[in-house]
Design a protein around this motif. Structure first.
Motif, PDB file in Angstrom:
ATOM      1  N   VAL A 126       0.870  -1.080  -0.037  1.00 60.09           N
ATOM      2  CA  VAL A 126      -0.019  -0.131  -0.035  1.00 60.09           C
ATOM      3  C   VAL A 126       0.897   1.229   0.125  1.00 60.09           C
ATOM      4  CG1 VAL A 126      -1.948  -1.132   1.331  1.00 60.09           C
ATOM      5  CG2 VAL A 126      -0.208   0.057   2.568  1.00 60.09           C
ATOM      6  N   PRO A 127       0.438   2.328  -0.479  1.00 57.54           N
ATOM      7  CA  PRO A 127       1.146   3.843  -0.078  1.00 57.54           C
ATOM      8  C   PRO A 127       1.564   3.855   1.167  1.00 57.54           C
ATOM      9  CG  PRO A 127      -0.767   3.880  -1.547  1.00 57.54           C
ATOM     10  CD  PRO A 127      -0.894   2.481  -0.897  1.00 57.54           C
ATOM     11  N   ARG A 128       2.598   4.615   1.275  1.00 52.36           N
ATOM     12  CA  ARG A 128       3.308   5.161   2.659  1.00 52.36           C
ATOM     13  C   ARG A 128       2.011   5.930   3.190  1.00 52.36           C
ATOM     14  NH1 ARG A 128       6.053   9.189   5.401  1.00 52.36           N
ATOM     15  NH2 ARG A 128       6.321  10.321   3.257  1.00 52.36           N
ATOM     16  N   PRO A 161       3.059  16.842  -2.896  1.00 52.92           N
ATOM     17  CA  PRO A 161       1.557  16.708  -2.809  1.00 52.92           C
ATOM     18  C   PRO A 161       1.257  15.382  -2.068  1.00 52.92           C
ATOM     19  CG  PRO A 161       2.510  15.729  -5.078  1.00 52.92           C
ATOM     20  CD  PRO A 161       3.588  16.657  -4.322  1.00 52.92           C
ATOM     21  N   PHE A 162       0.460  15.431  -1.209  1.00 53.57           N
ATOM     22  CA  PHE A 162      -0.078  14.120  -0.373  1.00 53.57           C
ATOM     23  C   PHE A 162      -1.780  14.095  -0.501  1.00 53.57           C
ATOM     24  CE2 PHE A 162       0.375  17.610   3.030  1.00 53.57           C
ATOM     25  CZ  PHE A 162      -1.055  17.693   3.212  1.00 53.57           C
ATOM     26  N   VAL A 163      -2.046  12.892  -0.047  1.00 53.60           N
ATOM     27  CA  VAL A 163      -3.708  12.666  -0.382  1.00 53.60           C
ATOM     28  C   VAL A 163      -4.116  12.586   1.160  1.00 53.60           C
ATOM     29  CG1 VAL A 163      -5.194  10.764  -1.191  1.00 53.60           C
ATOM     30  CG2 VAL A 163      -3.074  11.347  -2.328  1.00 53.60           C
ATOM     31  N   GLU A 164      -5.226  12.934   1.257  1.00 55.80           N
ATOM     32  CA  GLU A 164      -6.021  12.860   2.440  1.00 55.80           C
ATOM     33  C   GLU A 164      -7.355  12.098   2.226  1.00 55.80           C
ATOM     34  OE1 GLU A 164      -6.818  16.348   5.511  1.00 55.80           O
ATOM     35  OE2 GLU A 164      -8.437  16.596   3.654  1.00 55.80           O
ATOM     36  N   HIS A 172     -16.499   9.823   0.058  1.00 55.82           N
ATOM     37  CA  HIS A 172     -15.783   9.559  -1.157  1.00 55.82           C
ATOM     38  C   HIS A 172     -15.132  11.054  -1.211  1.00 55.82           C
ATOM     39  CE1 HIS A 172     -17.052   5.555  -2.287  1.00 55.82           C
ATOM     40  NE2 HIS A 172     -18.317   5.938  -1.772  1.00 55.82           N
ATOM     41  N   SER A 173     -15.110  12.023  -0.568  1.00 59.96           N
ATOM     42  CA  SER A 173     -14.404  13.390  -0.616  1.00 59.96           C
ATOM     43  C   SER A 173     -13.013  13.123  -0.191  1.00 59.96           C
ATOM     44  CB  SER A 173     -15.162  14.074   0.549  1.00 59.96           C
ATOM     45  OG  SER A 173     -14.446  15.446   0.171  1.00 59.96           O
ATOM     46  N   ILE A 174     -12.130  12.971  -1.119  1.00 57.56           N
ATOM     47  CA  ILE A 174     -10.634  12.580  -1.134  1.00 57.56           C
ATOM     48  C   ILE A 174      -9.869  13.993  -1.436  1.00 57.56           C
ATOM     49  CG2 ILE A 174      -8.816  10.939  -1.697  1.00 57.56           C
ATOM     50  CD1 ILE A 174     -10.579   8.844  -1.834  1.00 57.56           C
ATOM     51  N   MET A 175      -8.894  14.448  -0.874  1.00 59.19           N
ATOM     52  CA  MET A 175      -8.514  15.648  -1.248  1.00 59.19           C
ATOM     53  C   MET A 175      -6.862  15.477  -1.465  1.00 59.19           C
ATOM     54  SD  MET A 175     -10.882  17.746  -0.488  1.00 59.19           S
ATOM     55  CE  MET A 175     -12.150  18.273   0.647  1.00 59.19           C
ATOM     56  N   ILE A 176      -6.343  16.233  -2.483  1.00 58.64           N
ATOM     57  CA  ILE A 176      -5.150  16.139  -2.634  1.00 58.64           C
ATOM     58  C   ILE A 176      -4.438  17.588  -2.490  1.00 58.64           C
ATOM     59  CG2 ILE A 176      -3.258  15.765  -4.477  1.00 58.64           C
ATOM     60  CD1 ILE A 176      -5.188  13.725  -5.850  1.00 58.64           C
ATOM     61  N   TYR A 177      -3.303  17.631  -1.816  1.00 58.35           N
ATOM     62  CA  TYR A 177      -3.050  19.044  -1.793  1.00 58.35           C
ATOM     63  C   TYR A 177      -1.495  19.162  -2.405  1.00 58.35           C
ATOM     64  CZ  TYR A 177      -6.272  19.047   1.912  1.00 58.35           C
ATOM     65  OH  TYR A 177      -7.656  19.254   2.889  1.00 58.35           O
ATOM     66  N   TYR A 178      -1.470  20.391  -2.940  1.00 56.97           N
ATOM     67  CA  TYR A 178      -0.142  20.377  -4.108  1.00 56.97           C
ATOM     68  C   TYR A 178       0.772  21.498  -3.344  1.00 56.97           C
ATOM     69  CZ  TYR A 178      -3.312  18.229  -7.304  1.00 56.97           C
ATOM     70  OH  TYR A 178      -3.861  17.366  -7.940  1.00 56.97           O
ATOM     71  N   PRO A 179       1.920  21.271  -3.546  1.00 55.65           N
ATOM     72  CA  PRO A 179       3.132  22.247  -2.986  1.00 55.65           C
ATOM     73  C   PRO A 179       3.084  23.505  -3.442  1.00 55.65           C
ATOM     74  CG  PRO A 179       4.013  20.652  -4.907  1.00 55.65           C
ATOM     75  CD  PRO A 179       2.584  20.085  -4.466  1.00 55.65           C
ATOM     76  N   TYR A 215      -3.572  10.045   5.830  1.00 53.61           N
ATOM     77  CA  TYR A 215      -2.679  10.654   5.034  1.00 53.61           C
ATOM     78  C   TYR A 215      -1.554   9.859   4.306  1.00 53.61           C
ATOM     79  CZ  TYR A 215      -4.766  14.992   7.100  1.00 53.61           C
ATOM     80  OH  TYR A 215      -5.422  15.950   7.394  1.00 53.61           O
ATOM     81  N   GLU A 216      -1.804   9.859   2.882  1.00 51.55           N
ATOM     82  CA  GLU A 216      -0.763   9.025   2.349  1.00 51.55           C
ATOM     83  C   GLU A 216       0.023   9.794   1.082  1.00 51.55           C
ATOM     84  OE1 GLU A 216      -3.134   6.696  -1.002  1.00 51.55           O
ATOM     85  OE2 GLU A 216      -3.580   6.056   1.093  1.00 51.55           O
ATOM     86  N   GLU A 217       1.246   9.235   0.880  1.00 52.73           N
ATOM     87  CA  GLU A 217       2.009   9.805  -0.471  1.00 52.73           C
ATOM     88  C   GLU A 217       1.210   9.697  -1.607  1.00 52.73           C
ATOM     89  OE1 GLU A 217       6.779   9.097  -0.971  1.00 52.73           O
ATOM     90  OE2 GLU A 217       5.596   7.554  -0.173  1.00 52.73           O
TER      91      GLU A 217
END
Length: 1032
Positions: A126-128, A161-164, A172-179, A215-217
């Protein structure tokens, strides 16, 4: 199926009752009795004549007691919204039917924490990730830290970027945050609504705190997700689709269905499918797979899922009509390599000033020391790039900038005045655009003088800086015009570079026969040009930041910097200065009327020394006009006391909009986010650096910068009507057309030496790309030859179906397929990182299903474009290649000599074709076509035609079409290209070693037995050594 009944052979076999205990919405679809995927399975079951299907229905499931539910031998039951899972469990306990999907483990699927825990228990990658568990909303947790570009959970740091993900599996509200280095912002992923599956929010920077999250990579997958569907542990079907993280637009077929394509699973992925099936004891189970850098990871398990797409679409989309395309009867495109300059940008700027103010020195110490106050500062360079650091600098600068300008009487007062002006410029730069972004603004502080002082604890002395050099670099931002140019060039490539009447590329890409990778240098304008190009190339929508993070790889070692050739370039500039300022000393050598480009300083105007004073006079004239505009603006700012908090973040101003800011232009302000103060600083610096009045010396290295500013203001600020700007542009263009090409060498041999040093790594990578494509094409051809030889031994239809899996392959062939040849060694791991989404040949009626087109796009700066062009045209001058003809024909050499500028979006394209009718060992089997575009090489003074209209209305110069570098019908072979490039390219063995590529093979074997497994006991308990009685 004799064990189903204990009656004798003479008695009629009893039908097996299959109970469908699911909500009606899962089996009904509009006017249809059954949804397509469920209907396919159940119709096949009944077609055997051994099964009776019983539908329970919502009324029975929700209202009737379990004792009155129909009795069945086999139960299909799975959770959906409103489904009473515990009630179904009670029925299963009472009647003990065979469960296709066991019920108790389905509770695990509602909690992503338990899903990951279960997956890891079975050794499935699985992703970290890390868990943030809150007992109530907004609970402060001492183990959770959030900074601008990362979060830290229990000491484990996740950089953007990481995934929340919410821990609730039904949310199903998944967020990706960008640098911030990519522009920042957040993308929200959600279940498809119409044609949208995600939305980008540029203003959102902080993570959620309302609940518990994983929180995942972020795993870069090249913009593609893989969905895997199991039917028991021995069968899995995989499909690829466009990832929602790219632009959030759902690709749909003519019937409105989301477009997905069946792809091949690796042996490891097949084992993962089996393990997922067994771990959750769900025979029919869907899960999401991420393929990243040669490895695969499970990121979600969905439970009961069927394939939803239409097979007819696969046939239609992948069928014949020229996906790869033919050139003549036997030639096919195999590889496209493009090296592309970035789009239109604002002028690059730099401010240097010595600072002694305690607030600024303390800021330097604060950044350097961090948590370690005992650290010795020394002469270490401090870099400020983050929003927090730049905000601290702005706060300090706002306090230090005097409210009124001092006089300029004495020398000391003049120095104070200049220092205050530079501080005022630093403040204006930091306030520009209303936000901070490391993508285009950076500050360096370097200590110059120190004193020894007592330590704060009284124990001994320490050095403290009392003076530092501050260097602020800014500008160079991709403009609205640059972004538009990048997208338009991407569309041009889509419609013209690939065969297929304008739609060839999209068909090629959507069937996963397109092996695409995009590289960029570290500069923000280059990254955003790459993202804009990708948007146009692949017909994407939305902001550039998600496209950049999903599709563009940074490689500064290959596409940045001039360090390798710095001494040679300094030598060229010194000689160039001598030629321009002392024309009488020019010694013409090696030149001829046929080859005028062989002369030292070729292309410089003969009256260059006479043009220099005129250039200085006109620059002063323009600078004075801008000074008056800046003075008026500054007086207005002083009256309104502009020391308020920084305005809200505006991403468009950082990354370049596609449209002009009409309101600013109507108000008589400069285009973009540059104010008059910064515009004046830009011109004043040019005036000061171009000519040193005390030493009476010209600096010809400033000529390109004067030309750059002229061109920018004529294009974007023509409405300011600066008198003399037109004339200044003409003079600076005459000089720049001669100076710029000669900065990369004043004669062909020097240009070849400098070019090979700057582009050495890129040239090596281009050779690797071409070699890998050739080796792969040969492997496919040999494999096809083997298939033809073996075809006479086929025994049955079943053997034909499974033939590809059983085909004996020679050791040499297997080595070639699995490693893409020891010779080529794609040290970028292309073969295992990028050959990821191969269309399953069983679903594609294409001529060569194992073959695909490799595309490599390299986005870089002007220096690398010049360097590559110089190597292309002058490589035959190297001693090792004496007697060889140039790769570029004579007519093209003449055109290149007359081409003074390789402007924004200039590009070089190499296309490799394979002639399949030529023997494998014949060098003529692979040929290279080379083209060059001068980019947006049109004068902003253009007054006539469509180009002029576009220029004045949209501030955008059109991009020139490509020109051939060879005579029509005369193309170098790949063998010739390798020979000519090899002396200047980094050897393959100097690149980092590749990992061993993963071989791809077909699906699990298919037969009617797959359907029988739906009613035969799958021995989960035999495989599941981790399973417990409760399953929860």
């Amino acid at each position: 199926m004799g064990e189903v009944t204990e009656a004798g052979w003479g008695e009629e076999e009893k039908k097996i009752k299959v109970g469908v205990c699911v909500m009606e919405k899962k089996v009904k679809c509009g006017s249809e009795v059954l949804s397509a995927p469920m209907g396919q399975i159940l119709e096949r079951l009944q077609a055997f004549g051994e099964f009776e299907v019983i539908y329970f229905g919502d009324k029975v499931i929700l209202e009737d007691p379990i004792e009155s539910w129909p009795i069945c031998d086999c139960l299909i039951a799975f959770y959906s919204t409103g489904y009473p899972l515990e009630k179904a469990e009670a029925y299963a306990t009472l009647r003990k039917p065979f469960l296709v999907n066991e019920l108790v483990p389905q509770h695990l699927l509602h909690d992503r924490r338990k899903v990951y825990e279960r997956v890891e228990l079975f050794g499935i990658p699985v992703p970290r990730y890390a868990l943030v568990n809150r007992e109530f909303p907004y609970q402060e947790l001492d183990y959770f830290i959030e900074e601008e570009d990362f979060v830290e959970v229990h000491g484990s740091r996740f950089w953007k970027p990481f995934v929340e993900k919410p821990v609730d599996g039904d949310d199903h509200s998944i967020m990706i945050y960008y640098p911030s280095s990519a522009g920042g912002g957040m993308k929200e992923l959600f279940r498809k609504v119409g044609n949208r599956s995600s939305e980008f929010h540029s203003e959102v920077r902080r993570v959620r705190r309302e609940g518990s999250y994983i929180y995942e990579e972020f795993m870069p997958t090249g913009g593609t997700d893989v969905k895997v569907y199991t039917v028991g542990p021995e069968y899995a079907h995989a499909e690829a689709r466009k990832s929602p993280v790219v632009d959030g637009v759902v690709m749909r077929n003519p019937d409105g269905k989301e477009v997905r394509y069946p792809v091949l699973l690796t042996p490891n992925e097949k084992q993962m499918a089996r393990d997922v099936c067994i771990a959750f004891r769900q025979a029919v189970c869907g899960f999401d797979l991420l393929r990243c850098e040669g490895r695969s990871y499970v990121c979600d398990v969905n439970g009961w899922s069927f394939v939803k797409n239409s097979y007819k679409y696969y046939d239609d989309a992948a069928c014949g009509s020229g996906i790869i395309g033919t050139f003549g009867q036997s030639e096919e495109l195999r590889c496209v390599i493009a090296i592309i300059r970035h789009g239109d940008r604002t002028p690059k700027q730099k401010v240097k000033l010595k600072v002694t103010e305690e607030k600024l020195l303390n800021l330097m110490l604060k950044v350097q020391w961090g948590a370690d106050p005992d650290l010795s500062v020394g002469n270490k360079l401090t870099k400020l790039k983050s929003a927090v650091e730049l905000q601290d600098l702005l706060d300090a600068t706002r306090i230090l900038v005097p409210r009124t300008r001092p006089g300029r009487g004495s020398d000391s007062e003049a120095e104070d005045f200049e220092h205050a002006e530079k501080l005022r410029q630093v403040k204006a730069v930091l306030e520009e655009g209303g936000h901070f972004s490391g993508i285009y603004r950076k500050v360096q502080l370097k200590p110059l003088k120190w004193v020894r002082v007592l330590k704060s604890n009284g124990e001994g002395e320490e050095e403290r800086p009392v003076e530092a050099l501050m260097i602020l670099k800014y500008g160079g931002v991709l403009t609205h015009a640059g972004r538009k140019q990048a997208e338009e060039l991407g569309r041009y490539f889509r419609n013209n570079i690939y065969p297929g009447e304008g739609t060839g590329l999209l068909r090629l890409h959507s069937t996963y026969r397109h092996d695409l990778k995009i590289y960029s240098s570290d500069e923000g304008r280059v990254q955003m040009s790459a993202a804009g190009f990708a948007k146009g190339l692949l017909d994407l929508e939305g902001p550039l930041t998600p496209i950049l993070v999903s599709l563009v790889s940074k490689d500064s070692s290959m596409l940045d910097g001039l360090d390798n050739a710095s001494s040679e370039m300094e030598e060229a500039k010194a000689r160039l200065n001598e030629i321009v300022t002392f024309p009488a000393k020019i010694v013409h050598s090696n030149g001829s009327s046929e080859c005028p480009w062989m002369t030292d300083g070729a292309g410089l105007p003969s009256n260059a020394s006479e043009l220099l004073p005129k250039l200085v006079t006109l620059t002063k004239k323009v600078t004075e006009q801008v000074r008056l505009l800046a003075k008026n603006e500054d007086e207005e700012l002083t009256e309104t006391n502009s020391y308020d908090v920084i305005p809200p973040y505006d991403q468009a101003k950082a990354l370049g909009k596609t449209n002009i800011d009409i309101d600013r232009i109507a108000a008589g302000l400069p285009c973009g986010s540059e104010g008059f103060l910064l515009m004046y600083a830009r011109w004043k610096k040019l005036e000061r650096d171009l000519y040193n009045e005390r030493k009476e010396r010209f600096d010809i290295t400033q000529i390109p910068d004067v030309y750059d500013s002229c061109k920018y203001d004529l294009l974007h600020n023509a409405h300011l009507n600066l008198e003399g700007l037109d004339e200044l542009f003409k003079v600076s263009q005459l000089l720049a057309d001669g100076v710029i090409p000669n900065e990369y060498g004043i004669n062909p041999k020097q240009r070849l030496k400098i070019g090979s040093k700057i582009a050495r790594r890129l040239l090596g990578k281009v050779l690797i790309d071409l070699r890998n494509t050739r080796e792969e094409a040969i492997s496919v051809a040999e494999l096809k030859c083997n298939e033809d030889q073996q075809s006479t031994f086929k025994k049955s239809e079943k053997e034909d179906t499974n033939y590809q899996l059983k085909l004996p392959i020679k050791n040499d062939d297997m080595r070639r397929i699995s490693t893409a040849s020891d010779k080529s060694m794609d040290q970028d791991d292309d073969d295992d990182k990028e050959m990821k989404y191969r269309l399953d040949p069983k679903y594609a009626n294409v001529r060569t299903p194992g073959r695909h087109v490799r595309t490599r796009l390299y986005f870089t700066s002007e220096s690398h474009i010049h360097s590559l062009v110089n190597v292309l045209r002058y490589c035959n001058l190297d001693e090792s290649l004496q007697g060889e003809d140039s790769l570029v024909c004579q007519s093209a050499l003449e055109r290149l000599y007359k081409t003074k500028e390789l402007d924004y979006m200039s590009y070089i394209v190499l296309r490799m074709f394979e002639n399949t009718e030529v023997a494998l060992e014949d060098p003529k089997r692979f040929r290279i076509e080379m083209t060059l575009s001068r980019g947006a090489d049109l004068s902003p003074l253009e007054k006539n035609g469509n180009e002029a209209t576009s220029l004045h209305q949209e501030h955008t110069l059109p991009i020139m079409g490509p020109e051939r570098l060879q005579e029509v019908g005369s193309y170098p072979t790949l063998e010739k290209m390798e020979m000519m490039f090899r002396p200047f390219a980094m050897p393959a063995e100097d690149f980092p070693p590749p990992s061993i590529p993963v071989g791809f093979s077909g699906y699990f074997s298919k037969s009617a037995a797959v359907i029988e497994r739906l009613v035969n006991l799958w021995p989960f308990h035999k495989h599941d050594k981790h399973a417990s009685a409760n399953g929860k």
